[in-house]
Design an enzyme around this catalytic site. Structure first.
Site, mmCIF file in Angstrom:
data_model
loop_
_atom_site.group_PDB
_atom_site.id
_atom_site.type_symbol
_atom_site.label_atom_id
_atom_site.label_comp_id
_atom_site.label_asym_id
_atom_site.label_seq_id
_atom_site.Cartn_x
_atom_site.Cartn_y
_atom_site.Cartn_z
ATOM 1 N N ASP A 138 0.858 -1.179 0.000
ATOM 2 C CA ASP A 138 0.000 0.000 0.000
ATOM 3 C C ASP A 138 0.895 1.230 0.000
ATOM 4 O O ASP A 138 1.430 1.623 1.030
ATOM 5 C CB ASP A 138 -0.895 -0.016 1.235
ATOM 6 C CG ASP A 138 -1.900 1.139 1.258
ATOM 7 O OD1 ASP A 138 -1.794 2.028 0.381
ATOM 8 O OD2 ASP A 138 -2.774 1.154 2.136
ATOM 9 N N VAL A 139 1.077 1.826 -1.192
ATOM 10 C CA VAL A 139 2.000 2.955 -1.302
ATOM 11 C C VAL A 139 1.389 4.254 -0.796
ATOM 12 O O VAL A 139 2.038 5.300 -0.844
ATOM 13 C CB VAL A 139 2.532 3.132 -2.747
ATOM 14 C CG1 VAL A 139 3.338 1.920 -3.176
ATOM 15 C CG2 VAL A 139 1.399 3.405 -3.728
ATOM 16 N N ASN B 72 2.572 5.001 -10.997
ATOM 17 C CA ASN B 72 1.251 5.095 -11.611
ATOM 18 C C ASN B 72 0.109 5.118 -10.597
ATOM 19 O O ASN B 72 -0.972 5.607 -10.914
ATOM 20 C CB ASN B 72 1.065 3.901 -12.565
ATOM 21 C CG ASN B 72 -0.364 3.757 -13.036
ATOM 22 O OD1 ASN B 72 -0.847 4.546 -13.843
ATOM 23 N ND2 ASN B 72 -1.063 2.747 -12.522
ATOM 24 N N TYR C 12 -7.561 16.793 -7.205
ATOM 25 C CA TYR C 12 -6.925 16.038 -8.285
ATOM 26 C C TYR C 12 -6.069 16.953 -9.147
ATOM 27 O O TYR C 12 -4.914 16.638 -9.466
ATOM 28 C CB TYR C 12 -8.004 15.362 -9.139
ATOM 29 C CG TYR C 12 -7.460 14.419 -10.182
ATOM 30 C CD1 TYR C 12 -7.004 13.156 -9.825
ATOM 31 C CD2 TYR C 12 -7.397 14.791 -11.525
ATOM 32 C CE1 TYR C 12 -6.503 12.287 -10.785
ATOM 33 C CE2 TYR C 12 -6.905 13.933 -12.489
ATOM 34 C CZ TYR C 12 -6.457 12.670 -12.119
ATOM 35 O OH TYR C 12 -5.953 11.816 -13.073
ATOM 36 N N LYS D 218 -1.884 16.711 -9.457
ATOM 37 C CA LYS D 218 -1.197 16.439 -10.724
ATOM 38 C C LYS D 218 -0.314 17.608 -11.151
ATOM 39 O O LYS D 218 0.746 17.398 -11.750
ATOM 40 C CB LYS D 218 -2.228 16.097 -11.803
ATOM 41 C CG LYS D 218 -2.984 14.801 -11.533
ATOM 42 C CD LYS D 218 -2.062 13.591 -11.386
ATOM 43 C CE LYS D 218 -2.845 12.297 -11.228
ATOM 44 N NZ LYS D 218 -1.977 11.101 -11.143
#
Length: 244
Positions: A55-56, A82, A150, A154
């Protein structure tokens, strides 16, 4: 090579492209059952694949992941970061839940920062390595569907990519980001639904949606000698949308 979020969507497509080309692939994901299915599927095609459940989104998960990678492989040539989440889609800032903001920034940005530190440590002293971060068109322009968290995550990921690319260029480690528009993945289907997703695709300058394999092929190119003078870029994979 290593790919986080590698059991579905763009991550799985990346793993397939690299494995088909003969690379030893380490697929990372939270769902052990899905990961084992990927590993078995690859093995059936005589592709070299290892799966590590991690679980990153958690620091201890990242630490455990790279402890295992270091123990098994000692070095890393290509890393594809990703893993990510869309958060509370179509939610204006005033109504945006603070806990979802924290989740989005943590997984989409902070976890990549932590993964990159571990990846770079395994690449130092080995020239011609590459890190590719999967950002989004929302890193280049505001995303109404994704919302503020979001979009911010990003944009931050692209800034991190550019900064690290300059810092590690003298070590011949190239670091780039890909910025897909809408891609036909389960995440996109969950947010928009099949009909709306198809309608959005028809408005794209190329008249269709992007497929995960098309993003994966771009990621693969950014890891090869053919892109040896490319670092610090945020490359749109959007069918011309950002230009229109």
């Amino acid at each position: 090579m290593l790919v986080t979020g590698g059991t579905a969507g763009i991550g799985l497509a990346c793993a397939e492209v690299f494995a088909r080309g003969g690379a030893q692939v380490v697929v990372v994901g939270r769902d052990a059952e899905k990961g084992e299915r990927v590993r078995e599927n690859f093995a059936a095609r005589s592709w070299a694949c290892d799966f590590i459940s991690a679980d990153v989104s958690k620091r201890e998960g990242i630490q455990a992941l790279f402890a295992r990678v270091t123990e098994r492989y000692r070095r890393l040539t290509v890393a594809v970061n990703n893993a990510g989440t869309d958060g509370a889609s179509f939610t204006p800032l005033l109504q945006y839940p603070d806990d979802i903001w924290d989740e989005v920034i943590n997984l989409n940005l902070t976890s990549v920062y932590l993964c990159m530190k571990a990846e770079l440590a395994l690449m130092m002293g080995h020239p011609n390595c590459a890190i590719i971060n999967v950002a989004s068109l929302a890193g280049l322009k505001a995303s109404y569907s994704g919302g503020g968290a979001y979009t911010a995550s990003k944009h931050g990921l692209i800034g991190l990519t550019k900064s690290a690319a300059i810092e590690y260029a003298p070590h011949r480690i190239r670091i780039n980001a890909v910025c897909p528009g809408l891609v036909r993945t389960q995440m996109a289907i969950d947010v928009l639904g099949d009909e709306k997703l198809a309608a959005v695709g028809e408005k794209n300058p190329l008249g269709r949606l992007c497929e995960p394999r098309e993003v994966a092929d771009t990621v693969a190119w950014l890891s090869t000698p053919e892109s040896s003078f490319v670092t610090g870029v945020a490359l749109p994979v959007d069918g011309g949308l950002i230009a229109s």
